[in-house]
Design a protein around this motif. Structure first.
Motif, PDB file in Angstrom:
ATOM      1  N   UNK A  96      14.443  -1.311  -6.644  1.00 34.01           N
ATOM      2  CA  UNK A  96      15.598  -1.808  -5.966  1.00 34.01           C
ATOM      3  C   UNK A  96      16.576  -2.598  -6.958  1.00 34.01           C
ATOM      4  N   UNK A  97      16.135  -2.749  -8.465  1.00 31.27           N
ATOM      5  CA  UNK A  97      17.056  -3.187  -9.402  1.00 31.27           C
ATOM      6  C   UNK A  97      16.585  -4.707  -9.854  1.00 31.27           C
ATOM      7  N   UNK A  98      15.367  -4.991  -9.626  1.00 31.23           N
ATOM      8  CA  UNK A  98      14.771  -6.227 -10.028  1.00 31.23           C
ATOM      9  C   UNK A  98      13.694  -5.878 -11.128  1.00 31.23           C
ATOM     10  N   UNK A  99      13.006  -7.238 -11.429  1.00 32.91           N
ATOM     11  CA  UNK A  99      11.936  -7.183 -12.300  1.00 32.91           C
ATOM     12  C   UNK A  99      10.834  -7.658 -11.471  1.00 32.91           C
ATOM     13  N   UNK A 100       9.469  -7.465 -11.862  1.00 28.52           N
ATOM     14  CA  UNK A 100       8.280  -7.895 -11.229  1.00 28.52           C
ATOM     15  C   UNK A 100       7.705  -8.725 -12.282  1.00 28.52           C
ATOM     16  N   UNK A 101       7.235  -9.743 -11.752  1.00 32.85           N
ATOM     17  CA  UNK A 101       6.425 -10.755 -12.445  1.00 32.85           C
ATOM     18  C   UNK A 101       4.945 -10.516 -11.854  1.00 32.85           C
ATOM     19  N   UNK A 102       3.873 -10.361 -12.480  1.00 32.54           N
ATOM     20  CA  UNK A 102       2.394 -10.152 -12.142  1.00 32.54           C
ATOM     21  C   UNK A 102       1.752 -11.016 -12.790  1.00 32.54           C
ATOM     22  N   UNK A 103       0.683 -12.144 -12.283  1.00 30.28           N
ATOM     23  CA  UNK A 103      -0.302 -12.732 -12.937  1.00 30.28           C
ATOM     24  C   UNK A 103      -1.261 -11.512 -13.384  1.00 30.28           C
ATOM     25  N   UNK A 104      -1.810 -11.843 -14.706  1.00 31.16           N
ATOM     26  CA  UNK A 104      -2.680 -11.014 -15.289  1.00 31.16           C
ATOM     27  C   UNK A 104      -3.764 -10.330 -14.394  1.00 31.16           C
ATOM     28  N   UNK A 105      -4.396 -11.272 -13.478  1.00 30.12           N
ATOM     29  CA  UNK A 105      -5.497 -10.636 -12.544  1.00 30.12           C
ATOM     30  C   UNK A 105      -4.615  -9.535 -11.658  1.00 30.12           C
ATOM     31  N   UNK A 106      -3.621  -9.836 -11.117  1.00 29.14           N
ATOM     32  CA  UNK A 106      -2.760  -9.124 -10.100  1.00 29.14           C
ATOM     33  C   UNK A 106      -2.309  -7.763 -11.017  1.00 29.14           C
ATOM     34  N   UNK A 107      -1.992  -7.904 -12.059  1.00 28.04           N
ATOM     35  CA  UNK A 107      -1.640  -6.873 -12.918  1.00 28.04           C
ATOM     36  C   UNK A 107      -2.638  -5.868 -13.276  1.00 28.04           C
ATOM     37  N   UNK A 108      -3.756  -6.096 -13.501  1.00 27.81           N
ATOM     38  CA  UNK A 108      -5.022  -5.388 -13.678  1.00 27.81           C
ATOM     39  C   UNK A 108      -5.417  -4.766 -12.478  1.00 27.81           C
ATOM     40  N   UNK A 109      -5.241  -5.226 -11.350  1.00 30.48           N
ATOM     41  CA  UNK A 109      -5.544  -4.614  -9.912  1.00 30.48           C
ATOM     42  C   UNK A 109      -4.486  -3.499  -9.897  1.00 30.48           C
ATOM     43  N   UNK A 110      -3.354  -3.883 -10.000  1.00 25.19           N
ATOM     44  CA  UNK A 110      -2.015  -2.646 -10.051  1.00 25.19           C
ATOM     45  C   UNK A 110      -2.273  -1.486 -11.048  1.00 25.19           C
ATOM     46  N   UNK A 111      -2.809  -1.786 -12.231  1.00 25.39           N
ATOM     47  CA  UNK A 111      -3.100  -0.950 -13.083  1.00 25.39           C
ATOM     48  C   UNK A 111      -4.249   0.082 -12.674  1.00 25.39           C
ATOM     49  N   UNK A 112      -5.240  -0.602 -12.290  1.00 23.74           N
ATOM     50  CA  UNK A 112      -6.385   0.102 -11.872  1.00 23.74           C
ATOM     51  C   UNK A 112      -6.159   1.009 -10.576  1.00 23.74           C
ATOM     52  N   UNK A 113      -5.336   0.753  -9.641  1.00 29.27           N
ATOM     53  CA  UNK A 113      -4.680   1.453  -8.686  1.00 29.27           C
ATOM     54  C   UNK A 113      -3.911   2.918  -9.248  1.00 29.27           C
ATOM     55  N   UNK A 114      -3.003   2.422 -10.241  1.00 29.28           N
ATOM     56  CA  UNK A 114      -2.327   3.547 -10.945  1.00 29.28           C
ATOM     57  C   UNK A 114      -3.489   4.655 -11.411  1.00 29.28           C
ATOM     58  N   UNK A 115      -4.337   3.771 -12.113  1.00 28.79           N
ATOM     59  CA  UNK A 115      -5.439   4.800 -12.926  1.00 28.79           C
ATOM     60  C   UNK A 115      -5.957   5.706 -11.865  1.00 28.79           C
ATOM     61  N   UNK A 116      -6.168   5.360 -10.521  1.00 25.04           N
ATOM     62  CA  UNK A 116      -6.989   6.284  -9.635  1.00 25.04           C
ATOM     63  C   UNK A 116      -6.181   7.360  -8.936  1.00 25.04           C
ATOM     64  N   UNK A 117      -4.802   7.369  -9.246  1.00 22.47           N
ATOM     65  CA  UNK A 117      -3.976   8.417  -8.803  1.00 22.47           C
ATOM     66  C   UNK A 117      -4.401   9.751  -9.136  1.00 22.47           C
ATOM     67  N   UNK A 118      -4.133  10.929  -8.648  1.00 23.24           N
ATOM     68  CA  UNK A 118      -4.546  12.092  -9.014  1.00 23.24           C
ATOM     69  C   UNK A 118      -3.437  12.371 -10.013  1.00 23.24           C
ATOM     70  N   UNK A 119      -3.722  13.419 -11.037  1.00 25.49           N
ATOM     71  CA  UNK A 119      -2.913  13.519 -12.399  1.00 25.49           C
ATOM     72  C   UNK A 119      -2.153  14.674 -11.679  1.00 25.49           C
ATOM     73  N   UNK A 120      -0.760  14.157 -11.456  1.00 25.92           N
ATOM     74  CA  UNK A 120       0.381  15.119 -11.405  1.00 25.92           C
ATOM     75  C   UNK A 120       1.492  14.516 -11.850  1.00 25.92           C
ATOM     76  N   UNK A 121       2.772  15.320 -11.663  1.00 29.31           N
ATOM     77  CA  UNK A 121       3.987  15.004 -12.236  1.00 29.31           C
ATOM     78  C   UNK A 121       4.576  13.547 -11.707  1.00 29.31           C
ATOM     79  N   UNK A 122       4.400  13.459 -10.241  1.00 27.08           N
ATOM     80  CA  UNK A 122       4.629  12.142  -9.488  1.00 27.08           C
ATOM     81  C   UNK A 122       3.891  10.903 -10.202  1.00 27.08           C
ATOM     82  N   UNK A 123       2.636  11.321 -10.415  1.00 24.15           N
ATOM     83  CA  UNK A 123       1.764  10.041 -10.807  1.00 24.15           C
ATOM     84  C   UNK A 123       2.282   9.808 -12.310  1.00 24.15           C
TER      85      UNK A 123
END
Length: 142
Positions: free
Chosen positions: A37-64
């Protein structure tokens, strides 16, 4: 947990003071990335790691790949200086149109950083009836 809203100014070099209420939970180093929506996100390192892990678990396709590219390619680790400031990289300042007045918004596991004018415009688009309908759709009652 991040909550509340705080206003600060961004200086000519792109530095902003992180609200003291958020500093302990963010830590000395944390991640800043493109938000929604036009802002930036600030993530603590632990929360960022959790977010990245979720991204890695997504199926490999164009949307991902598109989602991963949007968040990861613009993510940067930043550190607080002695005055409690961070430097927002020029690329991200441009993404969020950060000019002078900046608003920090606590959003549970992350902090949003908005240009004040852009946030006001965003909030004007969300009227009471639309908010109430969205709460009903989500099954949330207050």
């Amino acid at each position: 947990m991040f909550m509340g809203q705080y206003e600060h100014s961004i200086d000519a070099k792109g530095r902003i003071i992180i609200p003291s209420k958020y500093r302990d939970d963010l830590g000395d180093s944390f991640v800043v990335t493109r938000g929604l929506d036009g802002c930036l996100f600030l993530y603590p390192l632990k929360e960022w790691t959790t977010f990245v892990e979720k991204l890695q678990q997504l199926p490999s396709n164009q949307n991902t790949r598109t989602i991963q590219r949007q968040f990861l390619s613009k993510a940067m680790e930043v550190s607080l200086d002695k005055q409690g400031r961070i430097l927002i990289p020029a690329l991200l300042r441009g993404e969020a149109a950060l000019e002078k007045e900046v608003v920090f918004v606590g959003m549970m596991n992350r902090v949003e950083v908005w240009d004040r004018k852009r946030l006001e415009e965003q909030e004007l688009r969300q009227d009471e009836e639309a908010l109430e309908a969205t709460l009903d759709d989500l099954g949330l009652s207050l």
